[in-house]
Design a protein around this motif. Structure first.
Motif, PDB file in Angstrom:
ATOM      1  N   ARG A   9       0.862  -1.182   0.000  1.00 60.48           N
ATOM      2  CA  ARG A   9       0.000   0.000   0.000  1.00 60.48           C
ATOM      3  C   ARG A   9       0.896   1.229   0.000  1.00 60.48           C
ATOM      4  N   GLU A  10       0.605   2.173  -0.867  1.00 60.45           N
ATOM      5  CA  GLU A  10       1.428   3.381  -0.955  1.00 60.45           C
ATOM      6  C   GLU A  10       1.257   4.205   0.316  1.00 60.45           C
ATOM      7  N   SER A  11       2.380   4.685   0.871  1.00 63.55           N
ATOM      8  CA  SER A  11       2.322   5.443   2.124  1.00 63.55           C
ATOM      9  C   SER A  11       2.967   6.814   2.003  1.00 63.55           C
ATOM     10  N   GLY A  12       3.237   7.248   0.822  1.00 64.10           N
ATOM     11  CA  GLY A  12       3.865   8.541   0.637  1.00 64.10           C
ATOM     12  C   GLY A  12       4.502   8.604  -0.731  1.00 64.10           C
ATOM     13  N   PRO A  13       5.243   9.678  -0.991  1.00 60.55           N
ATOM     14  CA  PRO A  13       5.812   9.836  -2.329  1.00 60.55           C
ATOM     15  C   PRO A  13       6.798   8.738  -2.722  1.00 60.55           C
ATOM     16  N   GLY A  61       7.411   5.768  -0.558  1.00 60.13           N
ATOM     17  CA  GLY A  61       7.372   4.692   0.423  1.00 60.13           C
ATOM     18  C   GLY A  61       6.154   3.805   0.270  1.00 60.13           C
ATOM     19  N   TRP A  62       6.292   2.587   0.757  1.00 62.61           N
ATOM     20  CA  TRP A  62       5.235   1.597   0.697  1.00 62.61           C
ATOM     21  C   TRP A  62       5.123   0.891   2.042  1.00 62.61           C
ATOM     22  N   VAL A  63       3.915   0.518   2.408  1.00 59.03           N
ATOM     23  CA  VAL A  63       3.672  -0.285   3.588  1.00 59.03           C
ATOM     24  C   VAL A  63       3.257  -1.664   3.096  1.00 59.03           C
ATOM     25  N   ILE A  64       3.929  -2.688   3.581  1.00 59.47           N
ATOM     26  CA  ILE A  64       3.577  -4.062   3.253  1.00 59.47           C
ATOM     27  C   ILE A  64       2.594  -4.524   4.322  1.00 59.47           C
ATOM     28  N   VAL A  65       1.390  -4.893   3.906  1.00 65.25           N
ATOM     29  CA  VAL A  65       0.342  -5.263   4.857  1.00 65.25           C
ATOM     30  C   VAL A  65      -0.084  -6.718   4.645  1.00 65.25           C
ATOM     31  N   PRO A  66      -0.417  -7.401   5.747  1.00 58.92           N
ATOM     32  CA  PRO A  66      -0.898  -8.777   5.616  1.00 58.92           C
ATOM     33  C   PRO A  66      -2.307  -8.800   5.034  1.00 58.92           C
ATOM     34  N   ASP A  67      -2.614  -9.842   4.298  1.00 61.24           N
ATOM     35  CA  ASP A  67      -3.927 -10.024   3.698  1.00 61.24           C
ATOM     36  C   ASP A  67      -4.401 -11.452   3.976  1.00 61.24           C
ATOM     37  N   PRO A  68      -4.732 -11.750   5.245  1.00 58.96           N
ATOM     38  CA  PRO A  68      -5.083 -13.128   5.592  1.00 58.96           C
ATOM     39  C   PRO A  68      -6.345 -13.638   4.887  1.00 58.96           C
ATOM     40  N   GLN A  69      -7.275 -12.744   4.529  1.00 59.49           N
ATOM     41  CA  GLN A  69      -8.479 -13.175   3.823  1.00 59.49           C
ATOM     42  C   GLN A  69      -8.281 -13.253   2.310  1.00 59.49           C
ATOM     43  N   ARG A  70      -7.108 -12.823   1.836  1.00 55.23           N
ATOM     44  CA  ARG A  70      -6.760 -12.859   0.402  1.00 55.23           C
ATOM     45  C   ARG A  70      -7.761 -12.091  -0.451  1.00 55.23           C
ATOM     46  N   ARG A  71      -8.159 -10.902   0.023  1.00 55.63           N
ATOM     47  CA  ARG A  71      -9.165 -10.120  -0.676  1.00 55.63           C
ATOM     48  C   ARG A  71      -8.708  -8.724  -1.096  1.00 55.63           C
TER      49      ARG A  71
END
Length: 105
Positions: free
Chosen positions: A39-43, A45-55
């Protein structure tokens, strides 16, 4: 002659999708791996987020839900390649998810 599909319990597990862990590079069934997305978090940078429901939308990477595979993926810079993003990658959300997951186990 009528053909019947075997019950779910009788089906072999090879019909399930197989994915590769970006940390250890071992192939596993997708149900045994954690999907992560960027997920984009700025100009720059990126945030890597878990997606346990795969949605969640977007390109995903797969990871064993273990801290060892997470640290291997970070050390090898595998998230950037797998998710096709560049710049700073913040994996703290995945670290927190794994810590909470192990506390509840």
């Amino acid at each position: 002659m009528v053909q019947h599909e075997p019950p779910v319990s009788a089906r072999n597990r090879t019909s399930l999708p197989v994915r590769t862990c970006v940390g250890c590079r071992k192939r596993e069934l997708s149900v045994d791996l954690l999907r992560v997305v960027a997920r984009e978090s700025g100009p720059k940078g990126w945030v890597i987020v878990p997606d346990p429901q795969r949605r969640l939308p977007g390109r995903g990477a797969w990871l064993h839900p273990e801290t060892g595979c997470l640290s291997n993926a970070e050390r090898r810079r595998a998230f950037g390649r797998a998710l096709r993003v560049s710049g700073h990658l913040d994996i703290s959300a995945v670290e927190q998810y794994l810590e909470n997951r192990h506390e509840h186990s």
